[in-house]
Design an enzyme around this catalytic site. Structure first.
Site, PDB file in Angstrom:
ATOM      1  N   PRO A 163     -25.901  22.451 -79.250  1.00  0.00           N
ATOM      2  CA  PRO A 163     -25.441  23.682 -78.581  1.00  0.00           C
ATOM      3  C   PRO A 163     -24.675  24.605 -79.536  1.00  0.00           C
ATOM      4  O   PRO A 163     -24.578  24.320 -80.731  1.00  0.00           O
ATOM      5  CB  PRO A 163     -24.526  23.140 -77.483  1.00  0.00           C
ATOM      6  CG  PRO A 163     -23.918  21.925 -78.095  1.00  0.00           C
ATOM      7  CD  PRO A 163     -24.920  21.359 -79.074  1.00  0.00           C
ATOM      8  N   ASN A 165     -21.367  25.599 -79.308  1.00  0.00           N
ATOM      9  CA  ASN A 165     -19.896  25.573 -79.354  1.00  0.00           C
ATOM     10  C   ASN A 165     -19.333  24.935 -80.631  1.00  0.00           C
ATOM     11  O   ASN A 165     -18.316  25.369 -81.156  1.00  0.00           O
ATOM     12  CB  ASN A 165     -19.317  24.929 -78.096  1.00  0.00           C
ATOM     13  CG  ASN A 165     -19.880  23.552 -77.830  1.00  0.00           C
ATOM     14  OD1 ASN A 165     -20.886  23.135 -78.418  1.00  0.00           O
ATOM     15  ND2 ASN A 165     -19.250  22.839 -76.932  1.00  0.00           N
ATOM     16  N   LYS A 188     -33.020  21.046 -84.017  1.00  0.00           N
ATOM     17  CA  LYS A 188     -33.203  22.368 -83.404  1.00  0.00           C
ATOM     18  C   LYS A 188     -31.827  22.858 -82.985  1.00  0.00           C
ATOM     19  O   LYS A 188     -31.284  22.440 -81.981  1.00  0.00           O
ATOM     20  CB  LYS A 188     -34.131  22.251 -82.173  1.00  0.00           C
ATOM     21  CG  LYS A 188     -34.913  23.481 -81.819  1.00  0.00           C
ATOM     22  CD  LYS A 188     -34.140  24.676 -81.276  1.00  0.00           C
ATOM     23  CE  LYS A 188     -33.526  24.607 -79.926  1.00  0.00           C
ATOM     24  NZ  LYS A 188     -32.623  25.775 -79.684  1.00  0.00           N
ATOM     25  N   GLY A 221     -34.346  27.758 -76.624  1.00  0.00           N
ATOM     26  CA  GLY A 221     -34.450  26.482 -75.909  1.00  0.00           C
ATOM     27  C   GLY A 221     -35.734  26.321 -75.120  1.00  0.00           C
ATOM     28  O   GLY A 221     -36.460  25.341 -75.289  1.00  0.00           O
ATOM     29  N   GLU A 264     -25.594  14.056 -74.407  1.00  0.00           N
ATOM     30  CA  GLU A 264     -24.159  14.400 -74.315  1.00  0.00           C
ATOM     31  C   GLU A 264     -24.091  15.679 -73.512  1.00  0.00           C
ATOM     32  O   GLU A 264     -24.499  16.733 -74.009  1.00  0.00           O
ATOM     33  CB  GLU A 264     -23.575  14.675 -75.691  1.00  0.00           C
ATOM     34  CG  GLU A 264     -23.703  13.543 -76.659  1.00  0.00           C
ATOM     35  CD  GLU A 264     -22.432  12.744 -76.767  1.00  0.00           C
ATOM     36  OE1 GLU A 264     -22.496  11.661 -77.336  1.00  0.00           O
ATOM     37  OE2 GLU A 264     -21.396  13.216 -76.264  1.00  0.00           O
ATOM     38  N   CYS A 298     -16.917  20.562 -74.621  1.00  0.00           N
ATOM     39  CA  CYS A 298     -17.322  19.622 -73.567  1.00  0.00           C
ATOM     40  C   CYS A 298     -16.175  18.716 -73.161  1.00  0.00           C
ATOM     41  O   CYS A 298     -16.124  18.259 -72.027  1.00  0.00           O
ATOM     42  CB  CYS A 298     -18.522  18.812 -74.042  1.00  0.00           C
ATOM     43  SG  CYS A 298     -18.245  18.053 -75.642  1.00  0.00           S
ATOM     44  N   GLU A 396     -17.910  22.874 -64.177  1.00  0.00           N
ATOM     45  CA  GLU A 396     -17.512  23.072 -65.562  1.00  0.00           C
ATOM     46  C   GLU A 396     -17.527  24.576 -65.863  1.00  0.00           C
ATOM     47  O   GLU A 396     -18.565  25.227 -65.753  1.00  0.00           O
ATOM     48  CB  GLU A 396     -18.489  22.352 -66.498  1.00  0.00           C
ATOM     49  CG  GLU A 396     -18.077  22.463 -67.946  1.00  0.00           C
ATOM     50  CD  GLU A 396     -19.079  21.840 -68.897  1.00  0.00           C
ATOM     51  OE1 GLU A 396     -20.278  22.110 -68.745  1.00  0.00           O
ATOM     52  OE2 GLU A 396     -18.662  21.083 -69.783  1.00  0.00           O
TER      53      GLU A 396
END
Ligand code: NAD
Length: 500
Positions: A163, A165, A188, A221, A264, A298, A396
């Site tokens: 991701p 972050n 990726k 994605g 994750e 996360c 979240e």
């Protein structure tokens, strides 16, 4: 010159990155190019190619060839360790450069980026030892006619989807451990933050990693990520991202070759504070836990569950701390909170702030976007009087928004902490060892912190309970995760015949 000692500014023109297959960075050519705008400065900073399905096939086939001819998995652990150690050294040498591009694409503060990247060098150095110490087991108790051996083998071609972050950190929490046992990789990165993944490919090559062992395909994605998850020649996929995408990954693996998965996913992590804690320490930790990486983390401690007798005072202590945290230009050394990484995430956070007010929670601090002249920024926000049924307590948010809910008993605090679909991380703050241990045992979370938060390093594994994911990364656990176990029975002497 050390970049930390001079003032940085965004580049005058965006830097073009390629994708990376079989030991070579390849330019975009006639492919579509994605231009990334710095979240902190609103200027274009990088250009990244949108790879095609054919590019992905090329990358997987390069990784497959490298795996099958054993140019990496056939080396001894010492030779693999040497490459990982050299990679660590090169990362250390280039910390400033990697941190600069990481900050430009992600909006995170430059000092934080530098610390993360130094930590990544440590991951490679630690994993080099694991490449040499990975071993199996022997069973010498099967009688005089039989000997049993259990070996570990690399799974093969591993896909890694990351991701936006922590683009470099999340990558490096996987790559050295995946490489340690001899796997080959197709990575990726997020389409928003691809630059430093390509930089890692260049560094690995320079460190002596054989061609084809680490490949990078760039793109969005739903196109390239989905194709990687569906690919029939990928043996395992490590996915880090949202729970929603995680579900798509599980479906794609099931519909293709049942590739092994590591996931994750999201978190809604509790910070349990007892009245007997060192409240100054706890307030600092809770503020850090929600504001670090502007809450786009996360493992952010986004739910403060605090003993009722100190709840109001403690929420104010956290708000006072957050009021002093420096939000600003991510390239400024003094900045503690940078920009919000994507336009969509910015809108999501602001919508949750509105939802919290509409749901009847009390705003203690923050609650709005910050206008710094350029870029997108949100003030760290605390809501009190939050009840378990509110969306801001359950979902979240992935931003600097903390909810505060009081409790009366240890059992109630544990029940509140576990009242979520997630189980990624949790913290407890108390000076009473009995309470600390009771909470640590009974709260469902893959990572747990006692009188601290967001601590980490290469030795301890990361991963989640419940809907926060499957499997573990980092440490010896992260190496073993990317191996297959093989049982070998070895007959000693003459076989007892079945026929005649
Ligand atoms: P995301 O799920 O949208 O994207 C993550 C990655 O998956 C990106 O590279 C993206 O291009 C790719 N992707 C998107 N759709 C895909 C598809 N259909 N098939 C395959 N790949 C696809 O998440 P994000 O917005 O980049 O990151 C934020 C989310 O990630 C948050 O929900 C956060 O909790 C989670 N996250 C979890 C961890 C962890 O360690 N548990 C770490 C960081 C982020």
């Amino acid at each position: 010159m050390d970049q930390s000692s001079r003032r940085l500014s965004p580049p005058e023109a965006p830097r073009a990155f390629g994708f990376f297959i079989d030991g070579a960075e390849r330019p975009a050519g006639d492919r579509e190019v994605m231009t990334r705008t710095s979240p902190g400065h609103d200027v274009p900073v990088t250009e990244i190619p949108q790879c095609s399905a054919a590019d992905l096939d090329h990358a997987v086939s390069a990784a497959r060839t490298a795996f099958e001819d054993r140019r990496w998995s056939g080396l001894n652990g010492a030779a693999r360790a040497a490459v990982l150690l050299r990679t660590g050294a090169l990362i250390r040498k280039r910390v400033d450069d990697i941190a600069y591009w990481e900050t430009l694409e992600s909006g995170k503060p430059i000092a934080q980026a530098r610390a993360e990247i130094t930590g990544c060098a440590d991951m490679f150095e630690y994993a080099s030892g694991l490449a040499r110490s990975l071993h199996g087991d022997a069973f010498n108790n099967l009688g005089d006619g039989m000997f049993g051996v259990v070996t570990r083998e690399p799974v093969g071609v591993v896909g890694i989807i990351t991701p936006w972050n922590f683009p470099f950190l999340i990558l490096c929490e996987r790559v050295p451990y995946v490489l340690a046992s001899g796997n080959c990789i197709v990575a990726k990165p997020s389409e928003f933050t691809s630059a430093t993944t390509v930089m890692l490919a260049q560094i690995l090559s320079e460190a002596g990693l054989p061609d084809g062992v680490f490949n990078v395909v760039t793109g969005t994605g739903p196109t390239i990520g989905q194709a990687l998850a569906e690919h029939g020649d990928v043996d395992m996929l490590s996915f880090t991202g949202s729970t929603r995408t995680g579900r798509a990954i599980v479906a794609a693996a099931g519909a293709s070759n049942f590739k092994k998965l590591g996931l994750e996913l999201g978190g809604k992590n509790p910070q349990i504070v007892f009245a007997d804690a060192d409240l100054e320490d706890a307030a600092d930790g809770v503020a850090f836990g929600i504001a670090f990486n502007t809450g786009q983390c996360c493992v952010s401690g986004s739910r403060l569950i605090v003993e009722r007798s100190v709840a109001e005072k403690f929420a104010q202590m956290v708000a006072d701390k957050l009021g002093k945290a420096v939000t600003g230009d991510p390239l400024d050394e003094a900045t503690q909170l940078g920009a919000i990484t994507t336009e969509a995430q910015n809108a999501t956070i602001l919508t949750y702030i509105e939802t919290g007010q509409a749901e009847g929670a009390t705003l203690v601090c923050g609650g709005a976007a910050l206008d710094l002249g350029r870029g997108r920024y949100i003030a760290p926000t605390v809501f009190s009087n939050v009840t378990a049924d509110m969306a801001i307590a359950r979902e979240e948010i992935f931003g600097p928004v903390l909810t505060v809910t009081p409790f009366d008993t240890v059992d109630e605090a544990i029940a509140m902490a576990n009242d979520t679909d997630y189980g990624l991380a949790a913290s407890v703050w108390t000076k009473d060892i009995d309470k600390a241990l009771m909470v640590t045992r009974r709260v469902q979370a893959g990572r747990f912190w006692v009188n601290t938060t967001l601590a980490g390093g290469p030795e301890l594994p990361i991963g989640g309970f419940k809907q926060s994911g499957w499997g573990r990364e980092a440490g010896i656990y992260g190496v073993e995760e990317y191996t297959q176990i093989k049982s070998v029975h070895i007959e000693i002497g003459k076989r007892n015949h079945w026929i005649g």
